[in-house]
Write a protein that holds these residues in place. Structure first.
Motif, short mmCIF file in Angstrom:
data_model
loop_
_atom_site.label_atom_id
_atom_site.label_comp_id
_atom_site.label_asym_id
_atom_site.label_seq_id
_atom_site.Cartn_x
_atom_site.Cartn_y
_atom_site.Cartn_z
N VAL A 51 0.82 -1.12 -0.09
CA VAL A 51 0.06 0.02 -0.07
C VAL A 51 1.04 1.28 0.11
N SER A 52 1.96 1.36 0.84
CA SER A 52 2.77 2.57 0.79
C SER A 52 3.50 2.69 -0.51
N GLU A 53 3.89 1.64 -1.11
CA GLU A 53 4.63 1.86 -2.35
C GLU A 53 3.68 2.31 -3.46
N ARG A 54 2.24 1.79 -3.26
CA ARG A 54 1.43 2.35 -4.45
C ARG A 54 1.09 3.82 -4.17
N ILE A 55 1.01 4.17 -2.84
CA ILE A 55 0.78 5.55 -2.46
C ILE A 55 1.75 6.64 -3.12
N VAL A 56 2.85 6.11 -2.99
CA VAL A 56 4.02 6.85 -3.16
C VAL A 56 4.08 7.10 -4.79
N SER A 57 3.92 6.09 -5.45
CA SER A 57 3.77 5.88 -7.06
C SER A 57 2.70 6.78 -7.34
N ARG A 58 1.43 6.69 -6.92
CA ARG A 58 0.29 7.63 -7.37
C ARG A 58 0.90 9.03 -7.04
N ALA A 59 1.52 9.13 -5.78
CA ALA A 59 1.81 10.73 -5.81
C ALA A 59 2.98 11.11 -6.58
N VAL A 60 3.76 10.35 -7.16
CA VAL A 60 4.56 10.74 -8.02
C VAL A 60 3.86 11.16 -9.49
N ASP A 61 3.17 10.09 -9.81
CA ASP A 61 2.40 10.24 -10.91
C ASP A 61 1.67 11.65 -10.98
N LEU A 62 0.94 11.90 -9.88
CA LEU A 62 0.12 13.22 -9.85
C LEU A 62 0.97 14.23 -9.71
N THR A 63 2.26 14.39 -9.17
CA THR A 63 3.00 15.39 -9.36
C THR A 63 3.59 15.67 -10.67
N ASN A 64 3.96 14.67 -11.34
CA ASN A 64 4.44 14.71 -12.82
C ASN A 64 3.17 15.36 -13.57
N LEU A 65 2.00 15.04 -13.42
CA LEU A 65 0.82 15.40 -14.12
C LEU A 65 0.65 16.97 -13.85
N LEU A 66 0.91 17.28 -12.45
CA LEU A 66 0.84 18.77 -12.02
C LEU A 66 2.03 19.55 -12.70
N MET A 67 3.06 18.93 -12.82
CA MET A 67 4.43 19.76 -13.27
C MET A 67 3.96 19.89 -14.92
N LEU A 68 3.36 18.94 -15.43
CA LEU A 68 3.16 19.13 -17.03
C LEU A 68 2.31 20.16 -17.08
N LYS A 69 1.08 20.28 -16.12
CA LYS A 69 0.18 21.21 -16.25
C LYS A 69 0.92 22.61 -16.27
N TYR A 70 1.89 22.72 -15.16
CA TYR A 70 2.51 23.99 -15.07
C TYR A 70 3.43 24.44 -16.26
N ILE A 71 3.88 23.44 -16.60
CA ILE A 71 4.87 23.64 -18.17
C ILE A 71 3.90 24.22 -19.02
N THR A 72 2.58 23.61 -19.24
CA THR A 72 1.55 24.02 -20.49
C THR A 72 1.23 25.71 -19.83
N MET A 73 1.00 25.69 -18.67
CA MET A 73 0.66 27.06 -18.45
C MET A 73 1.67 28.24 -18.77
N LEU A 74 3.09 27.79 -18.45
CA LEU A 74 4.16 28.68 -18.68
C LEU A 74 4.20 28.96 -20.42
N GLU A 75 3.85 27.98 -21.21
CA GLU A 75 3.84 27.87 -22.60
C GLU A 75 2.61 28.89 -23.11
N ASP A 76 1.36 28.56 -22.48
CA ASP A 76 0.34 29.64 -22.68
C ASP A 76 0.48 30.87 -22.32
N LEU A 77 1.17 31.24 -21.22
CA LEU A 77 1.59 32.66 -20.99
C LEU A 77 2.55 33.40 -21.93
#
Length: 86
Positions: A4-30
């Motif tokens: 369970v803890s490894e799955r939680i960490v894995s999911r947190a990394v996946d969500l963080t990567n998605l958030l980073m992609l959104k931030y980079i997309t925002m910078l490109e839009d700006l």
């Protein structure tokens, strides 16, 4: 099988990567908005106000990107870590 803890960490990394992609997309839009404002026929005062707001937003997004990187959850997957070009 991941526990369970490894799955939680894995999911947190996946969500963080998605958030980073959104931030980079925002910078490109700006950057696109910035170019549109610079090329527009707005008054100099309106143009400066719009560009100031865009720069403020870019600074906030960059701060969030560095914050995510500092937390250590971001997995660049082949990206150069420690260097971000804006």
């Amino acid at each position: 099988m991941l526990d369970v803890s490894e799955r939680i960490v894995s999911r947190a990394v996946d969500l963080t990567n998605l958030l980073m992609l959104k931030y980079i997309t925002m910078l490109e839009d700006l950057k696109v908005y910035e170019a549109q404002v610079e090329a527009s026929d707005m008054s100099p005062e309106d143009k400066e106000a719009a560009l100031s707001m865009i720069n403020l937003l870019k600074n906030i997004v960059v701060k969030e990107i560095y914050s995510l990187a500092a937390e250590g959850l971001f997995n660049g997957n082949g990206a150069q870590q420690g260097s971000v070009a804006f």
